[in-house]
Design an enzyme around this catalytic site. Structure first.
Site, mmCIF file in Angstrom:
data_model
loop_
_atom_site.group_PDB
_atom_site.id
_atom_site.type_symbol
_atom_site.label_atom_id
_atom_site.label_comp_id
_atom_site.label_asym_id
_atom_site.label_seq_id
_atom_site.Cartn_x
_atom_site.Cartn_y
_atom_site.Cartn_z
ATOM 1 N N ASP A 135 3.434 9.905 -0.348
ATOM 2 C CA ASP A 135 3.492 9.258 -1.660
ATOM 3 C C ASP A 135 2.461 9.919 -2.564
ATOM 4 O O ASP A 135 1.257 9.799 -2.343
ATOM 5 C CB ASP A 135 3.203 7.765 -1.491
ATOM 6 C CG ASP A 135 3.339 6.968 -2.777
ATOM 7 O OD1 ASP A 135 3.201 7.560 -3.868
ATOM 8 O OD2 ASP A 135 3.566 5.746 -2.689
ATOM 9 N N SER A 141 4.273 -1.128 -6.243
ATOM 10 C CA SER A 141 3.555 -0.279 -7.184
ATOM 11 C C SER A 141 2.878 -1.125 -8.263
ATOM 12 O O SER A 141 1.986 -1.914 -7.963
ATOM 13 C CB SER A 141 4.516 0.757 -7.776
ATOM 14 O OG SER A 141 3.822 1.785 -8.436
ATOM 15 N N HIS A 186 7.113 7.768 -2.754
ATOM 16 C CA HIS A 186 6.967 6.561 -3.577
ATOM 17 C C HIS A 186 8.338 6.023 -3.998
ATOM 18 O O HIS A 186 8.615 4.828 -3.862
ATOM 19 C CB HIS A 186 6.134 6.897 -4.816
ATOM 20 C CG HIS A 186 5.630 5.709 -5.559
ATOM 21 N ND1 HIS A 186 4.552 4.965 -5.142
ATOM 22 C CD2 HIS A 186 6.061 5.121 -6.713
ATOM 23 C CE1 HIS A 186 4.333 3.971 -6.004
ATOM 24 N NE2 HIS A 186 5.235 4.056 -6.961
#
Length: 420
Positions: A359, A185, A390
């Site tokens: 996600d 991320s 996620h």
């Protein structure tokens, strides 16, 4: 997750958090400062080295000082408890996501946490932290509680200062000339920023493995994240004091209340699970209730209002760009009215991307766009588990049979056994 209830609840929580940061430093929701492991899961109260040692892993804490004086605690597991042979080289650097810390790689426990899995696969594992987290809340000159300048950073500074400093330290300590980078991320985002804005550091990366990479975030579908980042994109220029500029910190209202309520197994399995699904999406049975009880002891881990603002600006603009100061100051600082885009063409080492359809924070359309920008993309891998979210990348009990198989494939391909 776009119900009217969600649109009301999150702004309310956000208002409380901002109000508390500004006016109420000592709210505690009845939380006992002297809580013991009888009240909370032991792991939720443990720092990285304590957590690892709880399960028999030898962990070290190291201190890195950046060029601009930020003091970062990073951690090392030189050899996993279940590694039965020689350690492979080069070393591996694992970087966390937004509002997380190194502890997020342990929260799922030794059978699923990536820090445990990578070290058990016989790698010299280093786990980094960035400025603004509770492991990066120190500076040689600035006091985070008194100096607003401490919080004057975004992911840009993490990419051009934090990661290069960690790389220098790692290579000096290990004697290696290169390393393998695994970023998740924001941890992937700051890697691409480093390659765009610095020279020489990405040449030291043998392969970069990026999980749910938050570079361009044009198609983010998480309503709470959109509200949060857009809120700070609008309000951050008007914030001035450290209490306002530090956001969602450990021991702050949200983290402290979450840790207190989610230590209860029933609440963890219902209300706290729903909170995670509100932010991201829902993957039935993927994240264990015990993991939820633990992770809220470490999450959220803190960042700056400006860092959330730049994410909000990127969502609004639909571009992977630098912080937008407004046309006049942009022209002064950048030489252009609009903020410059990051140059992804400079990311020329082998790159692997991992992503998933479910996600809500990092949409597959943004990952597809990123794939097209990279000059040396080896693989863009979509997780086959259709409901993979996620947060699953950190906290799922199935990490070892989903993303870790792909990560290990490339760790093995780009490494070799070192000396005994």
């Amino acid at each position: 997750m776009t119900s009217k209830g969600n649109d009301v609840i999150f702004p309310l929580l956000l208002f409380i958090a901002v109000f508390k940061n500004t006016f109420g430093k000592n709210w505690d929701f009845g939380i006992d400062e002297d809580a013991t492991s009888q009240d909370y899961p032991r792991d939720s109260l443990s720092n990285f080295t304590e957590f690892a040692r709880n399960y028999g892993y030898a962990a070290e804490e190291h201190t890195v000082i950046t060029e601009d004086g930020y003091i970062l605690s990073i951690f090392r597991i030189p050899k996993g408890k279940n590694c039965r042979g020689r350690v492979r080289q080069p070393p591996v650097l694992l970087m966390h996501g937004l509002l997380q810390s190194s502890d997020s790689w342990l929260d799922a426990g030794p059978s699923a946490g990536l820090a445990f899995l990578i070290s058990d696969a016989c790698y010299d594992l280093w786990v980094g932290n960035v400025r603004g987290t509770y492991y990066g809340r120190r500076n040689v000159r600035l006091n985070p509680d008194a100096d607003s300048q401490f919080w004057n950073f975004t992911s840009h500074e993490m990419g051009i200062l934090d990661v290069p400093s960690i790389i220098n330290y790692m290579l000096n300590e290990t004697g290696s000339s290169e390393l393998i980078y695994v970023g998740y991320s924001q941890g992937a985002r700051i890697f691409f920023i480093m390659c765009s804005e610095t020279f020489g550091y990405c040449d030291k990366i043998k392969v970069s493995i990026n999980i749910a990479p938050a570079a361009r975030v044009k198609y983010t579908r998480s309503v709470p994240i959109q509200l949060l980042t857009r809120f700070y994109a609008v309000t951050e220029p008007f914030l001035s004091g450290p209490r306002e500029l530090e956001v969602l910190q450990k021991e702050g209202l949200i983290q402290k209340a979450s840790s207190f309520f989610c230590k209860d197994s029933i609440l963890a399995g219902t209300v706290c699970r729903a909170a995670l699904a509100l932010i991201d999406s829902y993957d039935p049975g993927s994240i264990l209730t015990q993991t939820i009880r633990v992770l809220f002891g470490h999450f959220p881990a803190g960042t700056s209002a400006r860092n959330l603002a730049v994410f909000g600006q990127n969502v609004i603009a639909g571009r992977f760009q630098k912080y937008d100061y407004g046309p006049s100051k942009n022209l002064e600082l950048y030489g252009t009215v609009n903020p410059p885009l990051y140059n992804l063409n400079r990311t020329n080492m082998p790159v692997v991307l991992l992503h998933s359809e479910n996600d809500l924070l990092v949409d597959s359309k943004d990952v597809q766009w990123l794939s097209a920008q990279l000059p040396n993309l080896i693989e863009s891998y979509k997780v086959r588990h259709s409901t993979w979210t996620h947060f699953d990348n950190c906290y799922s009990r199935y990490t070892n049979i989903t993303i870790f198989l792909k990560i290990r494939e490339y760790l093995h391909k780009y490494s070799k056994y070192g000396s005994v």
